[in-house]
Design an enzyme around this catalytic site. Structure first.
Site, short mmCIF file in Angstrom:
data_model
loop_
_atom_site.label_atom_id
_atom_site.label_comp_id
_atom_site.label_asym_id
_atom_site.label_seq_id
_atom_site.Cartn_x
_atom_site.Cartn_y
_atom_site.Cartn_z
N GLU A 168 109.01 20.08 82.53
CA GLU A 168 109.95 21.10 82.04
C GLU A 168 110.46 20.85 80.63
OE1 GLU A 168 109.61 21.16 85.39
OE2 GLU A 168 109.57 23.35 85.52
N TYR A 170 111.78 17.95 79.46
CA TYR A 170 112.83 16.93 79.33
C TYR A 170 112.25 15.68 78.65
CZ TYR A 170 115.66 19.97 82.28
OH TYR A 170 116.37 21.04 82.76
N ARG A 218 106.96 13.85 88.60
CA ARG A 218 106.91 15.27 88.27
C ARG A 218 106.43 15.36 86.82
NH1 ARG A 218 107.53 20.80 90.03
NH2 ARG A 218 108.46 21.94 88.33
N HIS A 256 111.21 24.55 79.18
CA HIS A 256 112.27 25.56 79.17
C HIS A 256 112.18 26.45 77.93
CE1 HIS A 256 114.04 24.36 82.82
NE2 HIS A 256 114.48 23.20 82.41
N GLN A 342 119.31 35.32 89.44
CA GLN A 342 120.65 35.73 89.03
C GLN A 342 121.75 34.77 89.46
OE1 GLN A 342 119.54 40.16 89.93
NE2 GLN A 342 121.70 40.07 89.43
N ALA A 436 124.99 45.19 100.52
CA ALA A 436 126.34 44.70 100.84
C ALA A 436 126.71 45.01 102.28
CB ALA A 436 127.37 45.32 99.88
FE1 SF4 Z 1 117.69 32.43 93.09
FE2 SF4 Z 1 118.33 33.50 95.43
FE3 SF4 Z 1 117.47 35.07 93.45
FE4 SF4 Z 1 115.79 33.40 94.71
S1 SF4 Z 1 116.85 35.17 95.58
S2 SF4 Z 1 115.95 33.68 92.53
S3 SF4 Z 1 117.13 31.66 95.10
S4 SF4 Z 1 119.36 33.87 93.49
#
Ligand code: SF4
Length: 692
Positions: A168, A170, A218, A256, A342, A436
């Site tokens: 990644e 690092y 890794r 990244h 997200q 929801a």
């Molecule tokens: Fe991340 Fe959950 Fe979206 Fe998968 S579904 S990318 S684990 S927030």
């Protein structure tokens, strides 16, 4: 079948129950001052769900190696105490946990009073926007010792293995790459010397833990950087790592800062498997793990069947569903990770606590039933809509023996098995079966309540039914499928094609509580020509198979971008000409950092035109007329005009529930559309269920 994936595996002397490894994820609460309780609970939930070997988020081998402020550092005795508890509890539960040894190098984003970032050479980091200090040779040797000390700690603290973070982009990668290693000494100058640091770390770690302790390296199989490490060097490096004592190689893809998406939804699942196969070909019999953008065990099975790879690393799918392995084994529906990033990667990028859009329980495993709002939810969310009755006082209200259904079609009436035997169970109506509402219904049913869901549409799913049509977002349908299957299993009755309106006061009175999850309606701004037949709102456009060849999208948010993506999808016939017309100057400003650039690059590739600073819109039958940001008058030819200019709460029912006086909560878009996203909507559904 899942024969290959469920077959036992092995890394060094470590026996694995199956071929799935849970990849490292930085969670953001590794250093919480709770004696490791929340961290242990997170891993224990995965052990209970059938996880085999799990890798922790990175633990920095020195203070300068910490990625962000608050990152766990192995020199910190309090952090080690927490890790001891975590390793002990996971081990006692029969789980296998590897500690990931980490050094961020030039990616480190220290606090103002933190240590300066260090790297092989003083090459600026686009991630931290800092230029690191070039390490003196003695400093390099000290970091090798830091890794060895970290490995020693891992064994001493009771972990089952270590993973060395060498991918990644690092520190270890920074030594390997000619882009970031400009040295001309024993640690750089040609590929052999650039490899030396990673190899020295593996050798030192091996010496520290002894011959029988599993060491996973890794590494990056392809850095996806122009002028980066070439394939031959990667293959030679892999062999050198094995010779130095690695028991397995876990192959990552991309840094990244790479300009190629690796884990976003636009990446087809399994896309990067060939990169791991190249490494496998180089090292022969040693276990090699494929990783990146693999979200189902069936995919893992196909990888094991179609390649010589030994193990598959999956990370985010274990956030989405801690019982990923057990559910897959039993053939039960799985809560699939939709690769939205997200609530996980995007939060991690800004140093915030991680959760999951489709699983708001992530981060609350230690207190799943507590009424505390999940991370990322506004705890005052429903404050303006207080419970209007004491929920315990309404327990004797008559139960709906069988809800009366007035509107056809009525489908999916649930099974008769109810979970209502739980003491204190009460009757709840959830109005709206978007994400929801479904989440609220699911969590209420899990708590033992008698739940009935009313959905105005013919199908459940709400906004996710639109989203799943967008290229790369097909898995959003899985969220709906998972939740509706769970509702059926839990005995929830789901009525579709059944709006609940002001005339339904009597119906609402039968319940002890009502969750209003009625979602949103598209905003239709007043627009000259807006009533013409080829102008439609985004809801119909998503499901419209008859979009014209020239599509103008009015709006600049995530929905406008999704629509442009959908409309520009190559298919039969000549490509569509798609133009986005937005008032502001930045497209999709609220889209997550990890995803926005990848999605916009894809739109550019498809030659979607974006016009910013748009004013004075007027639609006529074959064009949209406007003044653009430069003040120039323009006409954009369009035979379909889609308005995606925001949403309004569909909250008409709120007045009714208030009048009825039943306990209620309003969640998701029905509560507020400002800053609305699915993470918030689902978290509110979950919080409302806990509050009942
Ligand atoms: Fe991340 Fe959950 Fe979206 Fe998968 S579904 S990318 S684990 S927030």
């Amino acid at each position: 079948g899942l024969e290959r994936v469920l077959r036992p595996g092995r890394i060094g002397r470590l026996a694995l129950p199956h071929r799935i490894v849970m990849g490292a994820m930085h969670l953001g609460w590794e250093n919480r001052d709770d004696d490791g309780r929340a961290l242990a609970a997170f891993y224990l939930a995965r052990v209970a769900g059938g996880a085999g070997l799990m890798v922790t988020g990175g633990a920095a081998v020195s203070a300068a190696g910490a990625d962000v402020p608050g990152f766990g550092v192995l020199d910190d005795a309090a952090f080690r105490d927490r890790l001891r508890r975590v390793a002990g509890e996971v081990g006692a539960a029969g789980g296998l946990l590897a500690l990931q040894l980490f050094h961020a190098g030039r990616y480190a984003r220290p606090a103002a009073d933190g240590p300066r970032p260090v790297a092989p050479s003083a090459v600026p980091s686009p991630i931290s926007r800092l230029t690191p200090d070039a390490l003196p040779a003695a400093g390099v040797a000290r970091i090798v010792e830091d890794f060895a000390r970290g490995a020693h700690h891992a064994r001493d603290l009771g972990f089952s293995a270590v993973e060395i973070m060498g991918s990644e982009g690092y520190l270890i990668d920074q030594f390997l790459s000619p882009l970031t290693n400009r040295r001309d000494d024993e640690w750089g100058g040609d590929p052999q010397r650039r490899m030396r640091f990673g190899v020295a770390v593996v050798r030192a770690v091996r010496a520290a833990v002894g011959a029988d302790f599993p060491v996973v390296m890794r590494m990056t199989g392809d850095d996806l950087l122009p002028g980066g490490t070439d394939r031959d060097t990667v293959a030679q490096y892999a062999r050198a790592l094995v010779a130095a004592g690695a028991d397995a190689l876990n192959v990552g893809v991309g840094w990244h800062e790479s300009p190629v998406p690796t884990v976003q939804a636009v990446v087809p699942p399994g896309h990067w498997v060939p990169v791991a196969s190249v490494v496998k070909a180089a090292v022969g019999g040693l276990p090699v793990l494929a990783s990146n953008r693999i979200n189902r065990l069936t995919q893992a099975e196909a990888i094991l069947a179609g390649t010589t790879l030994d193990l598959v690393s999956m990370a985010r799918p274990f956030l989405a569903d801690p019982a990923l392995v057990e559910r897959s084994r039993a053939g039960r529906p799985v809560n699939i990770c939709v690769a939205c990033n997200q609530a996980c990667i995007d939060r991690s990028l800004v140093g915030a606590v991680v959760s999951c859009m489709v699983n708001p329980l992530v981060g609350r495993e230690a207190d799943p039933g507590s009424g505390a709002a999940p991370a990322g939810t506004d705890p005052t969310a429903s404050a303006e809509l207080p419970a209007s009755t004491d929920p315990t006082g309404s327990a004797d209200l008559p139960m709906p023996a069988e809800p009366v259904i007035h509107v056809e079609p009525v489908t999916r009436a649930g099974p008769v098995v109810r979970v209502g035997a739980v003491a204190g169970s009460r009757a709840v109506a959830v109005v709206g079966a978007g994400p929801a509402g479904l989440r609220a219904a699911h969590d209420l049913a899990l708590a033992g309540h008698r739940v009935t869901v009313y959905e105005a549409d013919r199908e459940p799913g709400g906004q996710f039914r639109l989203a799943c049509r967008v290229p790369g977002k097909a898995d959003y349908a899985e969220t709906i499928r998972f939740l509706t299957a769970e509702l059926t299993r839990l005995g929830v009755v789901l009525h579709t094609g059944r709006p609940v309106a002001g005339a339904d006061e009597d119906l609402l009175r039968r319940y002890d509580g009502v969750i209003v999850a009625t979602g949103v309606v598209p905003r239709r701004p007043d627009l000259p020509g807006g009533a013409l037949p080829h102008v439609r709102d985004y809801g119909t456009a998503f499901t419209d198979d008859a979009l014209g060849r020239r599509v103008a999208v009015i709006g600049g948010g995530g929905i406008a971008v999704d629509l442009a993506h959908l409309a520009s999808e190559p298919g039969a016939g000549p490509p569509r000409q798609v133009t986005i017309l937005l008032r502001g100057d930045r497209l999709a400003p609220r889209m997550g950092r990890s995803t926005r650039w990848a999605v916009l690059a894809e739109l550019r590739r498809r030659q979607v035109t974006v016009v910013t600073g748009v004013r004075g819109l007027r639609v006529d039958p074959d064009a949209v007329h406007l003044v653009d940001g430069t003040g120039a008058a323009r006409s954009v030819p369009a035979d379909t005009v889609v308005v995606a200019a925001g949403q309004l709460p569909a909250d008409a029912l709120v007045r009714t529930v208030r009048r009825v006086g039943v306990w209620h909560r309003v969640v998701g878009g029905a509560r507020d559309t400002v800053g609305l996203d699915a993470v918030r909507a689902i978290a509110e559904g979950h919080a409302a269920a806990l509050a009942f």
